[in-house]
Structures are given as structure tokens and as C-alpha cells.
Design an enzyme around this catalytic site. Structure first.
Site, PDB file in Angstrom:
ATOM      1  N   ASN A  44      -9.754  22.524  -0.504  1.00 11.48           N
ATOM      2  CA  ASN A  44     -10.438  21.313  -0.053  1.00 11.48           C
ATOM      3  C   ASN A  44      -9.814  20.084  -0.712  1.00 11.48           C
ATOM      4  OD1 ASN A  44     -11.696  22.400  -2.409  1.00 11.48           O
ATOM      5  ND2 ASN A  44     -13.558  21.224  -2.052  1.00 11.48           N
ATOM      6  N   GLU A  46     -10.878  16.169  -1.076  1.00  9.55           N
ATOM      7  CA  GLU A  46     -11.917  15.167  -0.840  1.00  9.55           C
ATOM      8  C   GLU A  46     -11.317  13.768  -0.820  1.00  9.55           C
ATOM      9  OE1 GLU A  46     -14.981  16.138  -3.713  1.00  9.55           O
ATOM     10  OE2 GLU A  46     -15.554  17.919  -2.554  1.00  9.55           O
ATOM     11  N   CYS A  55     -12.000  20.487   4.411  1.00 11.97           N
ATOM     12  CA  CYS A  55     -12.339  21.784   3.820  1.00 11.97           C
ATOM     13  C   CYS A  55     -11.077  22.619   3.574  1.00 11.97           C
ATOM     14  CB  CYS A  55     -13.266  22.557   4.755  1.00 11.97           C
ATOM     15  SG  CYS A  55     -14.974  21.981   4.751  1.00 11.97           S
ATOM     16  N   GLU A  57     -10.553  25.687   4.466  1.00 13.36           N
ATOM     17  CA  GLU A  57     -10.188  26.435   5.674  1.00 13.36           C
ATOM     18  C   GLU A  57      -9.382  25.546   6.617  1.00 13.36           C
ATOM     19  OE1 GLU A  57     -13.135  26.068   4.255  1.00 13.36           O
ATOM     20  OE2 GLU A  57     -14.442  27.798   4.542  1.00 13.36           O
ATOM     21  N   CYS A  88     -18.603  26.878   5.925  1.00 15.26           N
ATOM     22  CA  CYS A  88     -19.552  25.975   6.571  1.00 15.26           C
ATOM     23  C   CYS A  88     -19.472  26.155   8.092  1.00 15.26           C
ATOM     24  CB  CYS A  88     -19.259  24.526   6.169  1.00 15.26           C
ATOM     25  SG  CYS A  88     -17.765  23.834   6.916  1.00 15.26           S
ATOM     26  N   CYS A  91     -16.276  25.045   9.768  1.00 13.61           N
ATOM     27  CA  CYS A  91     -15.133  25.929   9.499  1.00 13.61           C
ATOM     28  C   CYS A  91     -15.268  27.257  10.245  1.00 13.61           C
ATOM     29  CB  CYS A  91     -14.940  26.120   8.006  1.00 13.61           C
ATOM     30  SG  CYS A  91     -14.213  24.642   7.253  1.00 13.61           S
TER      31      CYS A  91
HETATM   32  N1  THU Z   1     -16.061  23.147   1.490  1.00 12.38           N
HETATM   33  C1  THU Z   1     -14.979  23.842   1.924  1.00 12.38           C
HETATM   34  O1  THU Z   1     -13.840  23.549   1.548  1.00 12.38           O
HETATM   35  N2  THU Z   1     -15.197  24.865   2.783  1.00 12.38           N
HETATM   36  C2  THU Z   1     -16.428  25.282   3.209  1.00 12.38           C
HETATM   37  O2  THU Z   1     -16.515  26.142   4.075  1.00 12.38           O
HETATM   38  C3  THU Z   1     -17.624  24.703   2.599  1.00 12.38           C
HETATM   39  C4  THU Z   1     -17.430  23.414   1.888  1.00 12.38           C
HETATM   40  C5  THU Z   1     -15.838  21.996   0.583  1.00 12.38           C
HETATM   41  C6  THU Z   1     -16.066  20.644   1.221  1.00 12.38           C
HETATM   42  C7  THU Z   1     -16.361  19.779   0.022  1.00 12.38           C
HETATM   43  O3  THU Z   1     -15.132  19.317  -0.519  1.00 12.38           O
HETATM   44  C8  THU Z   1     -17.002  20.737  -0.971  1.00 12.38           C
HETATM   45  O4  THU Z   1     -16.710  22.053  -0.523  1.00 12.38           O
HETATM   46  C9  THU Z   1     -18.509  20.576  -1.095  1.00 12.38           C
HETATM   47  O5  THU Z   1     -19.131  20.621   0.157  1.00 12.38           O
END
Ligand code: THU
Length: 136
Positions: A44, A46, A55, A57, A88, A91
Site C-alpha cells: 500500500n 498512502e 492498496c 493488491e 477490502c 480489492c
Molecule cells: N489496505 C490494503 O492495502 N489492502 C486492503 O485490502 C485493505 C486496506 C490498506 C489501505 C490503507 O493504506 C491501509 O491499508 C488502511 O486501510
């Protein structure tokens, strides 16, 4: 878990270690194995403008497509602070786009080290996908 799966989780762990998550402090790594055997990982990333973050994925899928591959055989997902780290909703949809009935999504119980494996259909039943738009 078997040795092949461990290699995939190792790649996901490696990517998670490089996650850029200064806002959530929630590092995630994902590693895809394609039918040709390539392993492609992402983490991920941000952004100060929160919705612009991506994310793990999404990063792994983008890197896969950039190598010319469009099918996920297996994907391993690890979250350094959740146990296991389920993908999530967005994803699940992203994974579905590049999946078929044989695709497997692997999570890990970090307390026991055991893998938890699902089909994408179990995670996203009755999905809307490429077929609905005439792309198969
Ligand atoms: N996140 C992912 O990278 N993948 C997921 O399937 C769930 C959430 C990340 C997004 C964000 O940077 C952090 O986790 C908190 O939500």
C-alpha cells in the site's frame, strides 16, 4: 503451509516491509503468482490527500499488468497489524477482474503461521465482472 505458498508469502512480507503507510500505520503486502510462475508484489502507498492512496493488491495488480500478464493463479495478502488481513471490498473486485474459478486467495494467521485459502467466488459472490460487459 507448503514450500510454494511460503515463497508467495515471503514476497508479500517483503513488500509489506516497504509499505508507505504513514497515516494509517497499517502496512499491507500482496504477492501474485501468475500462470507462467512469475511472482509480482505490491504494497500500500498512502497519500496526504487520503483517497489518492492505493492498496497493496492494486499495486501488485498494476505491476502484473505492466509485465503483460492478466491472470492471477494465486495471491497472498498480509497485513502487519491484522490477523488475518482480508482484502477490502474494492480489492476483491480488483482481484476478480483477473481471476477464474481456479484462482486462490491466501491469507495467513500470523499467530500460527497457517494459511487460510479462499476462492474469489467465496470472497465476492455473484460478482459483476468482465463477462457482464461482454469481455471474457
Ligand atoms: N489496505 C490494503 O492495502 N489492502 C486492503 O485490502 C485493505 C486496506 C490498506 C489501505 C490503507 O493504506 C491501509 O491499508 C488502511 O486501510
Amino acid at each position: 503451509m507448503d514450500a510454494t505458498l511460503k515463497v508467495l508469502f515471503d514476497a508479500a512480507d517483503h513488500a509489506a516491509a516497504y509499505a508507505y503507510a504513514p497515516y494509517s500505520n497499517f502496512s499491507v503486502g500482496a504477492a501474485i503468482r501468475t500462470p507462467s510462475g512469475h511472482i509480482i508484489a505490491g504494497c500500500n502507498v498512502e497519500n496526504a490527500a487520503y483517497p489518492a492512496g492505493t492498496c497493496a493488491e492494486a499495486g501488485a495488480i498494476a505491476a502484473m499488468v505492466a509485465t503483460g500478464e492478466t491472470k492471477i493463479s494465486d495471491i497472498a495478502i498480509v497485513g502487519l497489524k491484522s490477523n488475518p488481513c482480508y482484502p477490502c471490498g474494492a480489492c476483491r473486485q480488483r482481484i476478480f477482474e483477473f481471476s477464474d474459478a481456479t484462482t486462490r486467495v491466501h491469507l495467513r494467521n500470523s499467530a500460527t503461521g497457517e494459511a487460510i485459502t479462499h476462492s474469489i467466488d467465496a470472497l465476492l459472490p455473484n460478482a459483476f465482472g468482465p463477462r457482464d460487459l461482454g469481455v471474457v
